[in-house]
Design an enzyme around this catalytic site. Structure first.
Site, short mmCIF file in Angstrom:
data_model
loop_
_atom_site.label_atom_id
_atom_site.label_comp_id
_atom_site.label_asym_id
_atom_site.label_seq_id
_atom_site.Cartn_x
_atom_site.Cartn_y
_atom_site.Cartn_z
N GLU A 151 -64.58 -31.19 -40.55
CA GLU A 151 -65.88 -30.87 -41.17
C GLU A 151 -67.05 -30.96 -40.19
O GLU A 151 -68.00 -31.71 -40.39
CB GLU A 151 -66.10 -31.81 -42.37
N GLU A 175 -55.30 -30.65 -48.20
CA GLU A 175 -55.84 -31.65 -49.12
C GLU A 175 -55.96 -31.09 -50.55
O GLU A 175 -56.88 -31.41 -51.28
CB GLU A 175 -57.20 -32.15 -48.64
O1 G3I Z 1 -60.79 -50.19 -48.19
C1 G3I Z 1 -62.08 -50.44 -48.79
C2 G3I Z 1 -61.98 -51.69 -49.67
O2 G3I Z 1 -61.73 -52.82 -48.85
C3 G3I Z 1 -63.31 -51.86 -50.41
O3 G3I Z 1 -63.21 -52.95 -51.29
C4 G3I Z 1 -63.60 -50.56 -51.20
C5 G3I Z 1 -64.90 -50.64 -51.98
O4 G3I Z 1 -65.96 -50.55 -51.06
O5 G3I Z 1 -63.70 -49.45 -50.29
C6 G3I Z 1 -62.45 -49.24 -49.63
O6 G3I Z 1 -62.57 -48.17 -48.74
C7 G3I Z 1 -62.77 -46.93 -49.39
C8 G3I Z 1 -61.62 -45.99 -48.98
O7 G3I Z 1 -61.81 -44.66 -49.50
C9 G3I Z 1 -60.27 -46.52 -49.46
O8 G3I Z 1 -60.16 -46.33 -50.84
C10 G3I Z 1 -64.08 -46.34 -48.87
O9 G3I Z 1 -65.15 -47.13 -49.37
C11 G3I Z 1 -64.24 -44.91 -49.38
O10 G3I Z 1 -65.38 -44.31 -48.79
C12 G3I Z 1 -63.02 -44.08 -48.96
O11 G3I Z 1 -63.18 -42.79 -49.50
C13 G3I Z 1 -62.33 -41.79 -48.92
C14 G3I Z 1 -63.22 -40.70 -48.29
O12 G3I Z 1 -62.39 -39.65 -47.77
C15 G3I Z 1 -64.06 -41.25 -47.14
O13 G3I Z 1 -63.20 -41.65 -46.10
C16 G3I Z 1 -61.47 -41.18 -50.03
O14 G3I Z 1 -60.56 -42.16 -50.51
C17 G3I Z 1 -60.70 -39.99 -49.47
O15 G3I Z 1 -60.01 -39.32 -50.52
C18 G3I Z 1 -61.66 -38.99 -48.83
O16 G3I Z 1 -60.88 -37.97 -48.26
C19 G3I Z 1 -61.65 -36.93 -47.61
C20 G3I Z 1 -60.87 -36.47 -46.40
O17 G3I Z 1 -60.66 -37.57 -45.52
C21 G3I Z 1 -61.60 -35.34 -45.70
N1 G3I Z 1 -61.81 -34.23 -46.64
C22 G3I Z 1 -62.55 -34.62 -47.85
C23 G3I Z 1 -61.81 -35.74 -48.58
C24 G3I Z 1 -62.54 -36.13 -49.86
O18 G3I Z 1 -63.80 -36.67 -49.55
#
Ligand code: G3I
Length: 399
Positions: free
Chosen positions: A148, A261
């Site tokens: 992205e 995805e």
């Molecule tokens: O691991 C922490 C946990 O310790 C904490 O308690 C919790 C609450 O703050 O957060 C947890 O981390 C989260 C992580 O997902 C694991 O669930 C992050 O805050 C959260 O931002 C993260 O979101 C992910 C997002 O990417 C950002 O990395 C989504 O699960 C994931 O589905 C999403 O995937 C992205 C692809 O990588 C790129 N394309 C778009 C897609 C959707 O946004």
């Protein structure tokens, strides 16, 4: 009683199919997979129904989050691959391939990185990619090197509309830098640029991505393929043909395309049959496009999905319900694959070690023989440039 037998009993109890998408994927030579979610130190992986779906249904996996920079590199001096390794090992133990997601992404940069000045961010990009590619060399073939990087816009004059984030503003050539670094470290790896909203050829974001590809290829920047995230919803007018049409300009540029995805968001009163139609459209388009070398969905079950962070009342997007029973989308894809005797062999941009392949006018010297898969060399003509390309076609790892 071992886990495998437990899973078999569980499958018989909940009346679900067993290892069928995977079995057909292996039989046909098609990668079909899902993202695993190891949040909370992999607690999900201990849920029998989750492990059953993830490990018996797919021949390729990707870590939803565990291999991103914030997970791998908690500070500039420390690399911690334990979470990413857990996801990788889970897939390999299940006899599945594993794709790496994602080395450099503006939306997943740790605070230590964003605090650096431009020169030090440049060094950190190089060191991160170098360390990751060396660590997984010989283990992982396919990498989302950059995710992205572009704005949701298009310049009809052919310019590249970059996402105006500090990552780009500090180092405008960070995409080129990342890809060149990755190729130099591991010439055999297949390097991908991954993005969303490229599943309609006429959308500006797809045209912007093609402008990026043209720019990179004009500079001989190594790139093997483009990831089509395909975060879609049931309201979009998606058909098999619209997806084939979306793939075409990337294939014409000598690239692999991968669905990376896929989820199909559906409101609470979900039209499950339409959701199934959309999933089937993407799968059929991938099967009918030999350069489509992977079909990966963004999650195993509606029980664990990112979608509510996108649209608060949307929970349904995967092919398996939150109680792990199959949805019409699962059945539609299974029946489709079961009805296929064979599919066109997949066409990879596989590199001989040390060879640098210019995908636009690719000439690949040598043959990489992977003992786990049979490798044949074929040639396909890149219609855009008229050049003949040597590509390696591999059967999907059996197992
Ligand atoms: O691991 C922490 C946990 O310790 C904490 O308690 C919790 C609450 O703050 O957060 C947890 O981390 C989260 C992580 O997902 C694991 O669930 C992050 O805050 C959260 O931002 C993260 O979101 C992910 C997002 O990417 C950002 O990395 C989504 O699960 C994931 O589905 C999403 O995937 C992205 C692809 O990588 C790129 N394309 C778009 C897609 C959707 O946004």
């Amino acid at each position: 009683m071992n886990a495998q037998n437990l899973l078999l009993i569980l499958a018989s109890i909940v009346g679900t199919s067993f290892a069928q998408l995977k079995a057909h994927g292996n039989r046909l030579g098609l990668q079909i997979g899902a993202a695993s979610n190891g949040w909370g130190d992999g607690a999900q992986f201990a849920i029998p129904a989750y492990a059953y779906r993830l490990n018996t249904e797919y021949n390729v996996q990707v870590a939803e989050n565990e291999c991103k920079m914030t997970n791998i590199r908690p500070n500039q001096a420390t690399y911690d691959f334990s979470d990413c390794d857990r996801a990788y090992n889970l897939s390999r133990n299940a006899g599945a391939d594993f794709r790496f997601h994602a080395a450099i992404w503006y939306n997943d940069l740790p605070t230590w990185f964003t605090a650096l000045n431009a020169a030090n961010q440049r060094s950190a990009i190089i060191s991160h990619i170098t360390t990751v590619m060396n660590y997984y060399k010989g283990k992982i073939d396919v990498y989302d090197i950059v995710n992205e990087a572009l704005a949701d816009a298009w310049d009809s004059n052919g310019g590249v509309m970059w996402r105006q984030e500090p990552l780009y503003q500090n180092n405008p050539d960070f995409v080129e830098l990342s890809l060149r670094t990755a190729r130099a470290v591991n010439p055999s790896a297949r390097l991908f640029y991954n993005d969303y909203s490229n599943h309609f050829s006429y959308w500006g974001q797809s045209r912007n991505q093609l402008n990026l590809i043209d720019y990179l290829q004009s500079r001989d920047v190594p790139l093997d393929g483009v990831g089509f995230q395909c975060h879609v919803d049931v309201a979009q007018p998606i058909t098999k043909q619209t997806v084939i049409d979306a793939f075409a300009p990337y294939v014409a540029r000598g690239l692999e395309v991968q669905i990376t995805e896929l989820d199909v968001a559906c409101p609470a009163t979900c039209n499950l049959n339409r959701q199934a139609e959309v999933y089937l459209a993407f799968l059929q388009a991938c099967v009918e496009t030999p350069r489509c070398t992977s079909f990966v969905m963004w999650g195993v079950t509606d029980a664990i999905t990112w979608l509510p962070t996108l649209q608060p009342n949307i929970f349904s997007g995967t092919i398996v319900n939150g109680n792990y029973t199959e949805k019409p989308a699962y059945t539609a894809m299974l029946n489709y694959l079961a009805g296929l005797q064979s599919i066109p062999a997949r066409q990879y941009n596989t590199h001989a070690p040390g060879a640098v392949t210019n995908t636009a006018t690719s000439t690949t010297s040598g043959t990489v023989t992977n003992s786990a898969t049979s490798t044949t060399t074929a040639t396909v003509t890149n219609s855009a440039t008229g050049t003949r390309k040597k590509v390696q076609k591999r059967s999907v790892r059996k197992g």
